[in-house]
Motif scaffolding. Structure first.
Motif, PDB file in Angstrom:
ATOM      1  N   ILE A   1      12.290 110.649  37.328  1.00 45.32           N
ATOM      2  CA  ILE A   1      13.520 110.054  37.835  1.00 45.32           C
ATOM      3  C   ILE A   1      13.635 110.287  39.339  1.00 45.32           C
ATOM      4  O   ILE A   1      14.046 109.414  40.091  1.00 45.32           O
TER       5      ILE A   1
ATOM      6  N   PHE B   1       9.399  93.583  39.713  1.00 44.79           N
ATOM      7  CA  PHE B   1      10.514  94.290  39.090  1.00 44.79           C
ATOM      8  C   PHE B   1      10.211  94.561  37.619  1.00 44.79           C
ATOM      9  O   PHE B   1      10.485  95.649  37.098  1.00 44.79           O
TER      10      PHE B   1
ATOM     11  N   VAL C   1      10.370 108.117  28.858  1.00 47.55           N
ATOM     12  CA  VAL C   1      11.105 108.305  27.598  1.00 47.55           C
ATOM     13  C   VAL C   1      10.173 108.902  26.554  1.00 47.55           C
ATOM     14  O   VAL C   1      10.514 109.855  25.839  1.00 47.55           O
TER      15      VAL C   1
ATOM     16  N   LEU D   1      15.802  93.465  32.916  1.00 49.62           N
ATOM     17  CA  LEU D   1      14.970  94.544  33.459  1.00 49.62           C
ATOM     18  C   LEU D   1      15.830  95.684  33.987  1.00 49.62           C
ATOM     19  O   LEU D   1      15.497  96.856  33.832  1.00 49.62           O
ATOM     20  N   ALA D   2      16.969  95.305  34.615  1.00 53.64           N
ATOM     21  CA  ALA D   2      17.866  96.346  35.103  1.00 53.64           C
ATOM     22  C   ALA D   2      18.403  97.163  33.939  1.00 53.64           C
ATOM     23  O   ALA D   2      18.545  98.387  34.021  1.00 53.64           O
TER      24      ALA D   2
ATOM     25  N   ALA E   1      18.508 102.119  29.786  1.00 51.08           N
ATOM     26  CA  ALA E   1      17.642 102.713  28.760  1.00 51.08           C
ATOM     27  C   ALA E   1      16.948 103.954  29.302  1.00 51.08           C
ATOM     28  O   ALA E   1      16.987 105.020  28.695  1.00 51.08           O
ATOM     29  N   VAL E   2      16.296 103.822  30.443  1.00 50.34           N
ATOM     30  CA  VAL E   2      15.494 104.935  30.921  1.00 50.34           C
ATOM     31  C   VAL E   2      16.305 105.904  31.767  1.00 50.34           C
ATOM     32  O   VAL E   2      16.306 107.103  31.526  1.00 50.34           O
ATOM     33  N   GLY E   3      17.035 105.361  32.740  1.00 46.90           N
ATOM     34  CA  GLY E   3      17.724 106.254  33.676  1.00 46.90           C
ATOM     35  C   GLY E   3      18.843 107.034  33.029  1.00 46.90           C
ATOM     36  O   GLY E   3      18.739 108.248  32.819  1.00 46.90           O
TER      37      GLY E   3
ATOM     38  N   VAL F   1      16.834  97.792  31.150  1.00 47.39           N
ATOM     39  CA  VAL F   1      15.799  98.741  30.738  1.00 47.39           C
ATOM     40  C   VAL F   1      15.723  99.897  31.729  1.00 47.39           C
ATOM     41  O   VAL F   1      15.733 101.079  31.362  1.00 47.39           O
ATOM     42  N   MET F   2      15.660  99.528  32.985  1.00 47.36           N
ATOM     43  CA  MET F   2      15.367 100.528  34.004  1.00 47.36           C
ATOM     44  C   MET F   2      16.518 101.514  34.168  1.00 47.36           C
ATOM     45  O   MET F   2      16.315 102.717  34.263  1.00 47.36           O
TER      46      MET F   2
ATOM     47  N   ALA G   1       9.971  98.151  35.848  1.00 42.92           N
ATOM     48  CA  ALA G   1      10.765  98.482  34.664  1.00 42.92           C
ATOM     49  C   ALA G   1       9.866  98.992  33.556  1.00 42.92           C
ATOM     50  O   ALA G   1      10.168  99.981  32.880  1.00 42.92           O
TER      51      ALA G   1
ATOM     52  N   SER H   1       8.704 102.475  34.071  1.00 46.18           N
ATOM     53  CA  SER H   1       9.676 103.557  33.926  1.00 46.18           C
ATOM     54  C   SER H   1       9.833 103.975  32.467  1.00 46.18           C
ATOM     55  O   SER H   1      10.436 105.000  32.175  1.00 46.18           O
TER      56      SER H   1
END
Lengths: 207, 305, 469
Positions: C210, C173, C184, A68-69, A75-77, A71-72, C177, C180
């Motif tokens: 963000i 969590f 994209v 999940l980290a 990938a996204v951040g 992805v978060m 995720a 978020s």
């Protein structure tokens, strides 16, 4: 009533293998797309897909938190910010590329040869790195872990980060802090000399 | 820091106030009107589709083919076809076309029309399938008698006089004389009242008419100044004229006559605003009542404005 | 008083909510309970099979495990239709109008008609657009709202057997995720449209998402800190027993008071010595009570912080800069039409529902009854519930159509979620749009510091108070 546990279905036997091959193939295809796509921005989006695939692999390894980290944050951040940066700078890059090509076509043969070496250099480095890593992985003898994965692996990670690995963790955060300060310094407006036209100074500084 | 807190609290208060206000709006009746079901009562001077009125009383077409509207129209959307009648040597209307696709509803034509024939109706639902069908010819333009009455009443237009041809000679003469004498008084109200009074008396005694007119003039001057809509009742020697306070703007004078008067005469006596109706019944109208009526009429007159 | 319009709105809400949740539950029950029981021969009154074959059992299991996804697939379109209509009618109420009242019975079918219209519209890809990305964007936008909401299902249905599968130990969590990811898609849509407005809309949405994800996540992290777990089912479980146990009131800081209140109010055994129990919850005599109070303030502020962040995350007014009509036509979805636009629209409202559900689960006790348990026990409800239970026993026991606990949990969740949705609509009717620099200032200079301060305060305050965690 007894119900089937999907997670068990995934983590045992054929389902897991199938999922792994599928995700791995997806990730590899996307990463090939990243390096071969002429359009930088589309390559950036594909990179997001690659990170999504990797997070899927982590999921298969029961490492939910890391998945999940991934992805978060990746990938996204981060990748998204990179893509946006590309979007804001892209036109200029394309222009430079075109200019370079125009110059290259009118060069003597020797320079052209040197240029082709220069252009092939990143690919060479990438191949060397790939082969090195591949050899390293192959030569290592991997043992199957006997440790069972706790249901509450987030607690385990948290405990590890704040006890055994607190020093590396803090170093990583110092690195991030340094990067942050550097970014602020770069983005900071230059001191305006000419008081008559303050806007120009600010704009040139912030861009 | 304290400043920041203060501002935070302040902004919270304001946002809360706004939310409360907006929420309280939900207890108000909606201001929206559900259009096709409920159509708003439009203002009298609303400029909708153009139409040609007829005389509310007789049903005669009011257009005299003077072409003033055609001339004044900025969009040139009016087209009048008329010819000179060989018999009467007057213009006769053949066709009247208005292209509502061109019209911008400025209302200039209605202002110049000498007979208040062309008027703006309250109709605004004119959607159609083609541009051609927006060109209205005289059939589609002409209103019925009822519609004309409605718009004349609504817009407080003065009632047109009927066509001269319809008048019997004697009555016309009497009315004309009365009108002239009243005009000397210089007051429109007086004129109207005088005319009516004259009409009432026309059959009985012509001499009395002048008297009545004179009396009327005084009455009008003292009591009903500004508008022609004052309603007064005059008690002449033989006929008892009984005036009733009518709706608002239209004065209905019901003249009671002992000697049954032909209708044509009474109509001939109609001037501007006053509508005279002859009735066969004898009405007792003491002077007190009459004065009351006058007062009422005055009160009415002030009200509408 | 505007009784007629309010009555119409409530009638609309009741009608559509019954339709939505009725349809979802009938689908879930049919696929997850009825058909599996039927084919394995366990349905009463119907055909009985003693030893079903393994294939049949496998199919039954598969159907059961697919129920959570099925429920979302049924729920999302119907719910979005209802929410659009609800929003339009509520906004009309706030702006002293009437709102859609033509289609169907008082406008009940308005959004259904809109949906049909959208589906039949031409699907246009503008010239110069990146067709692949252009098509991919709505899918990426919509997908997270399906699989991201999965862990919430168990939490909002009182951990019903059918939805247990979807629960994850990293529940909240995972949801964050998933939440978020849509950004994209927004950037992708903005870039692929080959339109300046779309691009600016996409960039804005990225910057905004963000920035506001940080306070959003921090507020939820703080709640997780108080709860001591990321598992949403567990978090809901902790908050059971009335409003004083809810996370919005100190994350369990008041649950000591909740437990002692009946003794103090002489509702139960008066001889019981409460001081020992009090000391158990609030160890330090005065400080603990003060800290409980501080925690309550902090959690209320965190709730506000969450709502603000969520509002920005799903691009609702006053944070709807990515699709600001007056500036950007309609931002990232300017070029979209037909079914792709419908998917964007659907996902937007589903996201509103999802963030409201997260708020319900994390702050408002999920499916918990707001009345404290010690009051509820004294109410004469037992005869009523017994009578109802015996009346509906064929449905409850034989067909397993109604599960009372799940029913009440779902009922309270619906009430709470739609209250938050209603509040969001109220905010939309009240506040004007932020300017982009104000938005960034507000996010980075106000919300993030506030979230960090609250985090630190909660960390310290909870050492003196016994919280859920």
């Amino acid at each position: 009533m007894e119900f089937v546990n999907v997670q068990e279905l995934v983590s045992t036997g054929v389902a897991e293998a199938l999922a792994f091959y599928f995700i791995a193939a997806l990730a590899i295809t996307l990463s090939i797309g990243v390096i071969s796509d002429k359009n930088v921005i589309r390559a950036g989006f594909l990179l997001i897909g690659v990170f999504g695939g990797i997070s899927g692999l982590f999921f298969l390894l029961q490492a939910q938190f890391i998945a999940l980290a991934q992805v978060m944050i990746y990938a996204v951040g981060i990748t998204l910010v990179v893509v946006i940066a590309l979007m804001l700078t892209n036109p200029r890059l394309q222009n430079e590329e075109a200019e370079e090509e125009a110059i290259a076509s009118s060069e003597p043969a020797l320079l052209k040869f040197l240029d082709s070496i220069r252009n092939g250099f990143p690919g060479l480095v990438a191949w060397i790195a790939f082969v090195t890593v591949y050899m390293a992985i192959r030569s290592e003898h991997w043992e199957q872990s006997t440790q069972t994965i706790g249901e509450d692996n987030i607690a385990v990670i948290g405990r590890a980060l704040t006890t055994d690995y607190s020093l590396p963790f803090e170093f990583a955060s110092v690195l991030l802090l340094a990067a942050l300060i550097g970014a602020i310094m770069l983005a900071k407006a230059e001191k305006v000399e000419d008081t008559d036209t303050p806007r120009e100074g600010i704009e040139s500084g912030s861009n | 820091m304290a400043n920041l807190l203060d501002r935070a609290v302040e902004s919270f208060k304001r946002v809360g106030e706004g939310l409360k206000t907006v929420f309280m709006h939900s207890f108000r009746e909606p201001t929206t009107q559900e259009y096709p079901e409920k159509i708003q009562d439009l203002a009298p001077h609303f400029r909708g589709r153009l139409a040609l009125a007829v005389n509310p009383d007789t049903g005669d077409h009011l257009c005299i083919s003077c072409r003033q509207c055609e001339r004044v129209c900025p969009d040139k959307c009016i087209e009048i076809t008329a010819h000179k009648s060989p018999e009467t040597n007057k213009l006769e209307l053949i066709d009247f076309k208005i292209d509502h696709g061109l019209c911008m509803f400025c209302g200039l034509c209605t202002e110049v029309c000498p007979t208040t024939c062309i008027i703006n109706t309250n109709d605004f639902e004119m959607a159609d399938y083609s541009r051609e069908s927006l060109i209205y010819d005289i059939k589609r333009l002409t209103l019925t008698q009822d519609e004309s009455t409605y718009y004349f009443d609504k817009k407080e237009l003065p009632r047109p006089k009927p066509k001269a041809a319809a008048k019997p000679a004697a009555a016309a003469g009497a009315a004309g004389a009365a009108a002239k004498s009243a005009a000397a008084g210089g007051d429109a109200a007086a004129k109207a009242a005088a005319a009516k009074a004259a009409a009432a008396k026309a059959a009985a005694a012509k001499a009395a008419a002048a008297k009545a007119a004179a009396a009327k003039t005084d009455d009008g001057e003292t009591k009903a100044e500004p508008k022609a809509e004052s309603k007064s009742e005059e008690k002449a020697a033989e006929p008892k004229a009984d005036a009733e306070a009518a709706k608002k703007d239209v004065v209905e004078a019901k003249t009671e006559d002992i000697t049954a008067e032909p209708k044509a005469d009474a109509e001939a006596a109609k001037k501007d605003v006053v509508e005279a109706k002859t009735e066969d019944k004898a009405a007792e109208a003491p002077e007190k009542d009459a004065k009351k009526d006058v007062k009422e009429a005055k009160a009415d007159e002030k009200d509408p404005e | 008083m505007n009784a007629a319009e309010i009555y119409k709105l409530s009638r609309l809400a009741i009608f559509w909510l019954s339709v939505t949740f009725g349809a979802v539950w009938v689908a879930c029950w049919g696929v997850g309970v009825f058909i599996p029981s039927l084919i394995t021969g366990k349905m009463p009154f119907l055909l009985q099979v003693d030893n079903p074959s393994t294939t049949v059992v496998f199919i039954a299991d598969l159907l059961r495990s697919l129920t959570p996804i099925l429920s979302l697939l049924v729920f999302i379109p119907i719910n979005a239709m209802f929410m659009v209509l609800f929003e339009r009618r509520s906004l009309a109420l706030f702006t002293v109008r009437m709102g859609p009242n033509r289609h169907g019975f008082d406008g009940l079918a308005q959004t259904a008609a809109d949906a049909v219209k959208l589906l039949f519209k031409e699907d246009i890809t503008p010239r110069g657009a990146d067709a692949f990305m252009f098509t991919l964007a709505p899918i990426i936008f919509f997908a997270p709202s399906i699989f991201g909401a999965l862990p919430l299902l168990a939490a909002v249905t009182n951990n019903h057997d059918l939805f247990k599968v979807a629960n994850l130990p990293t529940g909240i969590f995972y949801i964050l995720a998933a939440a978020s990811i849509p950004v994209v898609a927004l950037v992708m849509a903005g870039w692929a449209s080959n339109n300046k407005y779309s691009l600016v809309g996409g960039l804005r949405s990225a910057a905004q998402a963000i920035s506001y994800e940080i306070p959003l996540v921090l507020s939820l992290v703080t709640m997780c800190l108080l709860a001591g777990t990321l598992d949403v089912v567990e978090i809901v479980e902790q908050q059971k027993g009335g409003i004083l146990n809810w996370n919005i009131l100190g994350g369990g800081a008041l649950s000591g008071y909740d437990k002692l209140a009946p003794y103090w109010l002489n509702l139960v055994d008066t001889s019981f010595d409460t001081s020992a129990m009090f000391g158990q919850f609030y160890p330090v005599p005065w400080l603990s009570s003060i800290m409980a109070f501080v925690l309550v303030i902090c959690t209320v502020l965190l709730f506000g912080l969450y709502l603000t962040g969520a509002c920005a995350e799903i691009n609702r007014i006053p944070f709807d800069l990515p699709e600001a009509e007056s500036e950007l036509v309609s931002g990232y979805n300017t070029e979209y039409s037909g079914i792709k636009f419908a998917i964007f629209f659907l996902a937007e409202f589903t996201n509103l529902f999802v963030v409201s559900s997260i708020a319900t689960v994390m702050f408002l006790g999920g499916g918990d009854n707001p009345i404290p348990k010690w009051i509820l026990d004294r109410l004469p409800l037992e005869p009523i519930s017994n009578a109802l239970g015996s009346l509906l026993s064929p449905l409850i026991k034989d067909l397993m159509f109604i599960d009372p606990a799940t029913f009440w949990a779902a009922f309270w969740v619906i009430v709470k979620v739609y209250s938050i949705v209603f509040f969001a609509i109220l905010v939309r009717g009240t506040l004007p749009r932020f300017r982009i620099d104000q938005l960034m200032d507000f996010g980075w200079k106000r919300l993030i510091p506030l979230a960090l301060i609250l985090f630190v305060v909660v960390v310290f305050a909870r050492t003196w108070v016994v919280c859920h965690g």
